[in-house]
Design an enzyme around this catalytic site. Structure first.
Site, mmCIF file in Angstrom:
data_model
loop_
_atom_site.group_PDB
_atom_site.id
_atom_site.type_symbol
_atom_site.label_atom_id
_atom_site.label_comp_id
_atom_site.label_asym_id
_atom_site.label_seq_id
_atom_site.Cartn_x
_atom_site.Cartn_y
_atom_site.Cartn_z
ATOM 1 N N ARG A 13 3.852 32.677 -3.252
ATOM 2 C CA ARG A 13 2.680 31.968 -2.746
ATOM 3 C C ARG A 13 2.933 30.854 -1.801
ATOM 4 O O ARG A 13 3.895 30.559 -1.279
ATOM 5 C CB ARG A 13 2.056 31.317 -4.136
ATOM 6 C CG ARG A 13 1.429 32.291 -5.209
ATOM 7 C CD ARG A 13 0.871 31.442 -6.241
ATOM 8 N NE ARG A 13 0.358 32.317 -7.284
ATOM 9 C CZ ARG A 13 -0.043 32.019 -8.542
ATOM 10 N NH1 ARG A 13 0.397 30.796 -8.906
ATOM 11 N NH2 ARG A 13 -0.580 32.725 -9.336
ATOM 12 N N THR B 195 0.822 -1.104 -0.115
ATOM 13 C CA THR B 195 0.094 -0.071 -0.088
ATOM 14 C C THR B 195 0.997 1.328 0.005
ATOM 15 O O THR B 195 1.947 1.263 0.675
ATOM 16 C CB THR B 195 -0.986 0.123 1.155
ATOM 17 O OG1 THR B 195 -1.466 1.519 1.553
ATOM 18 C CG2 THR B 195 -0.271 -0.371 2.694
ATOM 19 N N ILE B 196 0.461 2.283 -0.703
ATOM 20 C CA ILE B 196 0.959 3.405 -0.811
ATOM 21 C C ILE B 196 1.127 4.005 0.723
ATOM 22 O O ILE B 196 1.855 5.171 1.093
ATOM 23 C CB ILE B 196 0.980 4.616 -1.851
ATOM 24 C CG1 ILE B 196 -0.774 5.085 -1.751
ATOM 25 C CG2 ILE B 196 1.026 3.802 -3.313
ATOM 26 C CD1 ILE B 196 -1.103 6.186 -2.598
ATOM 27 N N ASP B 197 0.000 3.883 1.351
ATOM 28 C CA ASP B 197 -0.484 4.409 2.759
ATOM 29 C C ASP B 197 0.635 4.118 3.675
ATOM 30 O O ASP B 197 0.903 4.928 4.885
ATOM 31 C CB ASP B 197 -1.674 4.149 3.009
ATOM 32 C CG ASP B 197 -2.536 4.661 2.193
ATOM 33 O OD1 ASP B 197 -2.397 5.337 1.299
ATOM 34 O OD2 ASP B 197 -4.102 4.664 2.471
ATOM 35 N N HIS C 36 -4.369 9.905 -7.595
ATOM 36 C CA HIS C 36 -4.019 8.503 -8.140
ATOM 37 C C HIS C 36 -2.721 8.568 -8.946
ATOM 38 O O HIS C 36 -2.166 7.629 -9.195
ATOM 39 C CB HIS C 36 -5.106 7.822 -8.852
ATOM 40 C CG HIS C 36 -6.389 7.496 -8.202
ATOM 41 N ND1 HIS C 36 -7.281 8.507 -7.781
ATOM 42 C CD2 HIS C 36 -6.743 6.384 -7.506
ATOM 43 C CE1 HIS C 36 -8.370 7.810 -7.081
ATOM 44 N NE2 HIS C 36 -7.795 6.695 -7.027
HETATM 45 O O1 F6P Z 1 -5.166 2.811 0.461
HETATM 46 C C1 F6P Z 1 -4.722 3.296 -0.700
HETATM 47 C C2 F6P Z 1 -5.369 4.544 -1.165
HETATM 48 O O2 F6P Z 1 -4.744 4.929 -2.357
HETATM 49 C C3 F6P Z 1 -5.670 5.569 -0.279
HETATM 50 O O3 F6P Z 1 -4.447 6.379 -0.017
HETATM 51 C C4 F6P Z 1 -6.878 6.338 -0.993
HETATM 52 O O4 F6P Z 1 -7.834 7.184 0.106
HETATM 53 C C5 F6P Z 1 -7.657 5.172 -1.339
HETATM 54 O O5 F6P Z 1 -6.735 4.206 -1.606
HETATM 55 C C6 F6P Z 1 -8.326 5.746 -2.638
HETATM 56 O O6 F6P Z 1 -9.163 4.525 -3.055
HETATM 57 P P1 F6P Z 1 -9.661 4.633 -4.734
HETATM 58 O O7 F6P Z 1 -8.638 4.052 -5.673
HETATM 59 O O8 F6P Z 1 -11.087 3.912 -4.633
HETATM 60 O O9 F6P Z 1 -9.792 6.065 -5.118
#
Ligand code: F6P
Length: 380
Positions: free
Chosen positions: A178, A141-143, A288
């Protein structure tokens, strides 16, 4: 002595990220080269297992995909086997399809399943393991918010992309004097905001763990201006919220286990900072973009290590676990310890301490210790 393993399944669940194909490649190559196993790839995460959509993956299918973003298997973040959305007429109803998934697994003669995913996939896998499926999880996960591992693959690549964006935003910030606000993903954890802020030289970093005080942000901007720095860069995690306020929900997706899709908090930060300081603000939401592109070398290595180790664990009969990285070593973490937990940024983390030492404003007043500002983003 563990059961003889001949045939394994693999799936990718949840949001895509760089490194998924590197992990699939490592799994397929290790399975074939070290153990002569057959590999079945399910389409679109648990959806494919429930709907019996799969294909055999051999060495040739897994070749040439190391550097490719996305996942050759497809993915879904709406495929909870225990609460599976099925369209009936014009409405979705929710069914428990877990026993169908078990039946499909058995009728394919599979001996184990490797589930590559994030928190949702690990939670579903923990429950499927209790239903009798021998599962090994692989964390992505990128998170970077999965419990039980120090790092998930996908995070480093997203951090490289976000840092590059922050670098590029600097020029307009400086030229136009800014406040430039860069919003990054990271639903319940501020790792991406913190690391891109540090690596990109951000001045203010807002994270879901520390509800922000707009006055503290404005003070930081004014202090910089007083020092002759007539611009500021703010890096905002999408799950950030004001003290006493809520996260900014961009839309809800009813069929998704976590229905909220966040995004847009930086617009309200921009409007308030501009109103209070009279300095022009602009917003860039990376969204994304952070999930796309070729994996970094770090993520290729990490995804490869996880994939190789997952197959070794399957063959050793270690299932019901997720592969994790702890102290640079591959470890097995029980899936039930991972499920339902999030690894958040804590006030005493060395990167947080480093940010404070560098004078980065974390959106809160420094007159009270940071510990007192922390609020669990999931619970609150
Ligand atoms: O959990 C990974 C993630 O990219 C989060 O950072 C983000 O909130 C979510 O998925 C977005 O999901 P989706 O692809 O459904 O917009």
């Amino acid at each position: 002595m563990s059961k003889e393993i001949r045939r394994i399944g693999v799936l990718t669940g949840g949001g895509d990220c760089p490194g998924l194909n590197a992990a699939i490649r490592a799994i397929v190559k290790t399975a074939h080269n070290d153990y002569d196993l057959e590999v079945i790839g399910f389409s679109d995460g648990y959806e494919g297992l429930i709907e019996n959509r799969y294909r055999q993956i051999d060495i040739d299918d897994a070749s040439g995909i190391l550097a490719r973003g996305g996942t050759i298997l497809g993915t879904s973040n709406r495929a909870d086997p225990f609460h599976f959305p099925v369209l009936q007429g014009e409405e979705y109803i929710y069914l428990d399809r877990s026993s169908q998934a078990v039946r499909n697994f058995e009728s394919l003669g599979l001996d184990a399943l490797i589930a590559i995913g994030g928190d949702g996939t690990m939670a579903a896998s923990a429950r499927m393991a209790k239903e009798g499926l021998p599962i090994v999880g692989v964390p992505k996960t990128i998170d970077n918010d999965l419990f039980g591992t120090e790092v998930t693959f996908g995070f480093d690549s997203a951090c490289v992309t976000a840092t590059d964006a922050v670098d590029k935003i600097h020029t307009t910030a400086q030229s136009h004097h800014r406040v430039m606000i860069v919003e990054v993903m990271g639903r319940y954890a501020g790792w991406l905001a913190l690391c891109a802020g540090l690596a990109g030289g951000g001045d203010i970093v807002l994270m879901p763990e520390f509800p922000y005080d707009i006055d503290a942000i404005c003070d930081a901007v004014r202090t910089r201006n007083a020092r002759g720095k007539t611009f500021s860069i703010v890096v905002v995690g999408e799950g950030s919220r004001p003290v006493g306020g809520e996260m900014t929900v961009a839309r809800t997706i009813a069929t998704s286990p976590d229905a909220k899709r966040l995004g847009g908090v930086s617009h309200s930060v921009a409007a308030q900072v501009e109103g209070l300081t009279n300095i022009e603000c602009r917003v860039t939401i990376l969204g994304h973009l952070l999930r796309g592109g070729s994996p970094s070398a770090f993520d290729r290595l990490l995804a490869t290590r996880y994939g190789v180790e997952a197959v070794h664990m399957v063959v050793r009969g270690q299932t019901g676990i997720m592969v994790g990285l702890q102290n640079q070593q591959m470890v097995a973490v029980p899936l039930e310890d991972v499920a339902g937990r999030i690894r958040t940024v804590t006030p005493n983390h060395p990167l947080v301490k480093a940010a404070q030492s560098l004078g980065i404003c974390l959106g809160v007043s420094s007159s009270v210790p940071l510990e007192e500002h922390y609020k669990d983003p999931v619970a609150s």
